[in-house]
Write a protein that holds these residues in place. Sequence first.
Motif, PDB file in Angstrom:
ATOM      1  N   THR A  82       0.845  -1.197   0.000  1.00 43.40           N
ATOM      2  CA  THR A  82       0.000   0.000   0.000  1.00 43.40           C
ATOM      3  C   THR A  82       0.879   1.246   0.000  1.00 43.40           C
ATOM      4  OG1 THR A  82      -0.099   0.210   2.403  1.00 43.40           O
ATOM      5  CG2 THR A  82      -1.786  -1.189   1.342  1.00 43.40           C
ATOM      6  N   ALA A  83       0.301   2.328  -0.451  1.00 46.91           N
ATOM      7  CA  ALA A  83       1.015   3.612  -0.417  1.00 46.91           C
ATOM      8  C   ALA A  83       1.327   3.981   1.030  1.00 46.91           C
ATOM      9  CB  ALA A  83       0.185   4.692  -1.082  1.00 46.91           C
ATOM     10  N   ASP A  84       0.383   3.681   1.942  1.00 45.56           N
ATOM     11  CA  ASP A  84       0.589   4.007   3.359  1.00 45.56           C
ATOM     12  C   ASP A  84       1.838   3.330   3.913  1.00 45.56           C
ATOM     13  OD1 ASP A  84      -1.745   5.396   3.111  1.00 45.56           O
ATOM     14  OD2 ASP A  84      -2.927   4.109   4.427  1.00 45.56           O
ATOM     15  N   SER A  85       1.982   2.020   3.663  1.00 50.89           N
ATOM     16  CA  SER A  85       3.135   1.307   4.204  1.00 50.89           C
ATOM     17  C   SER A  85       4.428   1.797   3.560  1.00 50.89           C
ATOM     18  CB  SER A  85       2.984  -0.208   4.040  1.00 50.89           C
ATOM     19  OG  SER A  85       2.924  -0.568   2.676  1.00 50.89           O
ATOM     20  N   TYR A  86       4.385   2.100   2.273  1.00 49.50           N
ATOM     21  CA  TYR A  86       5.573   2.621   1.596  1.00 49.50           C
ATOM     22  C   TYR A  86       5.956   3.984   2.181  1.00 49.50           C
ATOM     23  CZ  TYR A  86       8.828   4.028  -2.027  1.00 49.50           C
ATOM     24  OH  TYR A  86       9.965   4.437  -2.682  1.00 49.50           O
ATOM     25  N   ILE A  87       4.972   4.856   2.365  1.00 47.74           N
ATOM     26  CA  ILE A  87       5.218   6.202   2.895  1.00 47.74           C
ATOM     27  C   ILE A  87       5.777   6.131   4.315  1.00 47.74           C
ATOM     28  CG2 ILE A  87       4.050   8.305   3.694  1.00 47.74           C
ATOM     29  CD1 ILE A  87       2.228   8.000   1.168  1.00 47.74           C
ATOM     30  N   GLU A  88       5.207   5.261   5.132  1.00 50.71           N
ATOM     31  CA  GLU A  88       5.689   5.112   6.517  1.00 50.71           C
ATOM     32  C   GLU A  88       7.150   4.678   6.533  1.00 50.71           C
ATOM     33  OE1 GLU A  88       2.798   2.403   8.100  1.00 50.71           O
ATOM     34  OE2 GLU A  88       1.195   3.909   7.924  1.00 50.71           O
ATOM     35  N   LYS A  89       7.488   3.722   5.680  1.00 50.79           N
ATOM     36  CA  LYS A  89       8.868   3.222   5.599  1.00 50.79           C
ATOM     37  C   LYS A  89       9.803   4.325   5.085  1.00 50.79           C
ATOM     38  CE  LYS A  89       9.762   0.370   2.324  1.00 50.79           C
ATOM     39  NZ  LYS A  89       9.749  -0.760   1.405  1.00 50.79           N
ATOM     40  N   LEU A  90       9.370   5.042   4.061  1.00 50.65           N
ATOM     41  CA  LEU A  90      10.169   6.114   3.477  1.00 50.65           C
ATOM     42  C   LEU A  90      10.383   7.255   4.468  1.00 50.65           C
ATOM     43  CD1 LEU A  90      11.566   7.039   0.851  1.00 50.65           C
ATOM     44  CD2 LEU A  90       9.399   8.129   0.212  1.00 50.65           C
ATOM     45  N   ALA A  91       9.341   7.622   5.192  1.00 46.59           N
ATOM     46  CA  ALA A  91       9.452   8.694   6.196  1.00 46.59           C
ATOM     47  C   ALA A  91      10.456   8.304   7.270  1.00 46.59           C
ATOM     48  CB  ALA A  91       8.089   8.991   6.809  1.00 46.59           C
ATOM     49  N   LYS A  92      10.421   7.052   7.697  1.00 43.70           N
ATOM     50  CA  LYS A  92      11.353   6.570   8.722  1.00 43.70           C
ATOM     51  C   LYS A  92      12.793   6.629   8.204  1.00 43.70           C
ATOM     52  CE  LYS A  92      12.216   2.699  11.801  1.00 43.70           C
ATOM     53  NZ  LYS A  92      11.756   1.399  12.270  1.00 43.70           N
ATOM     54  N   GLU A  93      13.007   6.244   6.943  1.00 39.85           N
ATOM     55  CA  GLU A  93      14.351   6.247   6.353  1.00 39.85           C
ATOM     56  C   GLU A  93      14.913   7.655   6.198  1.00 39.85           C
ATOM     57  OE1 GLU A  93      14.074   4.345   2.543  1.00 39.85           O
ATOM     58  OE2 GLU A  93      13.657   2.370   3.409  1.00 39.85           O
ATOM     59  N   ARG A  94      14.077   8.579   5.773  1.00 41.27           N
ATOM     60  CA  ARG A  94      14.567   9.910   5.404  1.00 41.27           C
ATOM     61  C   ARG A  94      14.590  10.910   6.561  1.00 41.27           C
ATOM     62  NH1 ARG A  94      12.477  10.891  -0.749  1.00 41.27           N
ATOM     63  NH2 ARG A  94      13.553   9.114  -1.644  1.00 41.27           N
ATOM     64  N   GLN A  95      13.828  10.674   7.614  1.00 44.84           N
ATOM     65  CA  GLN A  95      13.788  11.593   8.753  1.00 44.84           C
ATOM     66  C   GLN A  95      15.087  11.484   9.550  1.00 44.84           C
ATOM     67  OE1 GLN A  95      11.426  13.917   9.615  1.00 44.84           O
ATOM     68  NE2 GLN A  95      12.780  14.525  11.261  1.00 44.84           N
ATOM     69  N   THR A  96      15.854  12.589   9.601  1.00 46.01           N
ATOM     70  CA  THR A  96      17.103  12.620  10.360  1.00 46.01           C
ATOM     71  C   THR A  96      17.212  13.962  11.074  1.00 46.01           C
ATOM     72  OG1 THR A  96      18.442  13.636   8.608  1.00 46.01           O
ATOM     73  CG2 THR A  96      18.242  11.221   8.558  1.00 46.01           C
ATOM     74  N   ARG A  97      18.327  14.150  11.754  1.00 46.05           N
ATOM     75  CA  ARG A  97      18.570  15.445  12.400  1.00 46.05           C
ATOM     76  C   ARG A  97      18.703  16.551  11.360  1.00 46.05           C
ATOM     77  NH1 ARG A  97      23.617  13.954  15.973  1.00 46.05           N
ATOM     78  NH2 ARG A  97      24.449  15.039  14.179  1.00 46.05           N
ATOM     79  N   PHE A  98      19.113  16.190  10.154  1.00 41.47           N
ATOM     80  CA  PHE A  98      19.360  17.171   9.106  1.00 41.47           C
ATOM     81  C   PHE A  98      18.250  17.249   8.066  1.00 41.47           C
ATOM     82  CE2 PHE A  98      23.409  15.355  10.547  1.00 41.47           C
ATOM     83  CZ  PHE A  98      23.922  16.473  11.198  1.00 41.47           C
ATOM     84  N   THR A  99      17.273  16.404   8.201  1.00 40.03           N
ATOM     85  CA  THR A  99      16.175  16.348   7.230  1.00 40.03           C
ATOM     86  C   THR A  99      14.839  16.324   7.956  1.00 40.03           C
ATOM     87  OG1 THR A  99      17.581  15.047   5.759  1.00 40.03           O
ATOM     88  CG2 THR A  99      15.238  15.056   5.280  1.00 40.03           C
ATOM     89  N   GLN A 100      13.950  17.243   7.553  1.00 39.88           N
ATOM     90  CA  GLN A 100      12.606  17.262   8.115  1.00 39.88           C
ATOM     91  C   GLN A 100      11.643  16.727   7.070  1.00 39.88           C
ATOM     92  OE1 GLN A 100      11.269  18.105  11.352  1.00 39.88           O
ATOM     93  NE2 GLN A 100       9.788  16.849  10.249  1.00 39.88           N
ATOM     94  N   VAL A 101      11.017  15.612   7.395  1.00 28.63           N
ATOM     95  CA  VAL A 101      10.049  14.997   6.496  1.00 28.63           C
ATOM     96  C   VAL A 101       8.645  15.445   6.901  1.00 28.63           C
ATOM     97  CG1 VAL A 101       9.022  12.813   5.732  1.00 28.63           C
ATOM     98  CG2 VAL A 101      11.502  12.987   6.043  1.00 28.63           C
ATOM     99  N   THR A 102       7.865  15.833   5.905  1.00 29.64           N
ATOM    100  CA  THR A 102       6.454  16.154   6.103  1.00 29.64           C
ATOM    101  C   THR A 102       5.675  15.256   5.157  1.00 29.64           C
ATOM    102  OG1 THR A 102       6.979  18.454   6.616  1.00 29.64           O
ATOM    103  CG2 THR A 102       4.694  17.967   6.034  1.00 29.64           C
ATOM    104  N   VAL A 103       4.632  14.634   5.670  1.00 26.41           N
ATOM    105  CA  VAL A 103       3.808  13.748   4.850  1.00 26.41           C
ATOM    106  C   VAL A 103       2.443  14.399   4.653  1.00 26.41           C
ATOM    107  CG1 VAL A 103       2.729  11.477   4.678  1.00 26.41           C
ATOM    108  CG2 VAL A 103       5.027  11.698   5.663  1.00 26.41           C
ATOM    109  N   ALA A 104       2.041  14.504   3.387  1.00 24.91           N
ATOM    110  CA  ALA A 104       0.733  15.055   3.047  1.00 24.91           C
ATOM    111  C   ALA A 104      -0.260  13.907   2.954  1.00 24.91           C
ATOM    112  CB  ALA A 104       0.800  15.819   1.735  1.00 24.91           C
ATOM    113  N   THR A 105      -1.146  13.829   3.947  1.00 19.34           N
ATOM    114  CA  THR A 105      -2.198  12.803   3.972  1.00 19.34           C
ATOM    115  C   THR A 105      -3.281  13.219   4.949  1.00 19.34           C
ATOM    116  OG1 THR A 105      -2.681  10.458   4.272  1.00 19.34           O
ATOM    117  CG2 THR A 105      -1.084  11.422   5.779  1.00 19.34           C
TER     118      THR A 105
END
Length: 193
Positions: A82-105
């Motif tokens: 699902t898009a939800d599971s992909y987005i959750e995994k991607l947000a976890k991978e990309r969220q760091t001290r130097f990167t702010q992830v925002t998810v539109a949903t």
Amino acid sequence: MKEDILIVDAYNMIGNWPKLNRLKLTDRLPEARDELLNMLANYKKLRDAKITVVFDAMYVPGISKSYKQFDLEVVWTNRDETADSYIEKLAKERQTRFTQVTVATSDQAEQWTIFSEGALRIPAGELLRDIERAQNEVKQTAREFADRGIVRKSPWNDQQLYKLEKLRDQMMAQPEKAAKRSKAKKKRGPKGD
């Protein structure tokens, strides 16, 4: 400064944005997808953020792929993902001290998972309003720029324009003086009389 990444749940936006939802409901889903990508590409030009748009494979099965389009990262999930599971995994991978992830949903369950990973979320309606606000800012700036251009399309500054005006007035006065001299000469007659 933190890098901003916006991950967009594509079909969630299509279902929540009135114009795109009308296209979807009238069996014009490909047009709705194209319009979504177009809107997000224009938005990206106005906001300094990387944008990843995730489409669920449920509407286009067997197409799993990732590519760049309009300077956006476009992802189609696997058939059983699902898009939800992909987005959750991607947000976890990309969220760091130097990167702010925002998810539109606007998906409540997905929002809680995203929060737990340290990412932010923006509901579909709020993202649409931000896109419209950004477009209005550009239109207003363009209007102001055009207004300034209408008032002043001259390559000369005010002082130079004043000098040119004076010179024009002098030159306009000279033909009148010359005409008066010519009339006076005619009245006196030719020289030699």
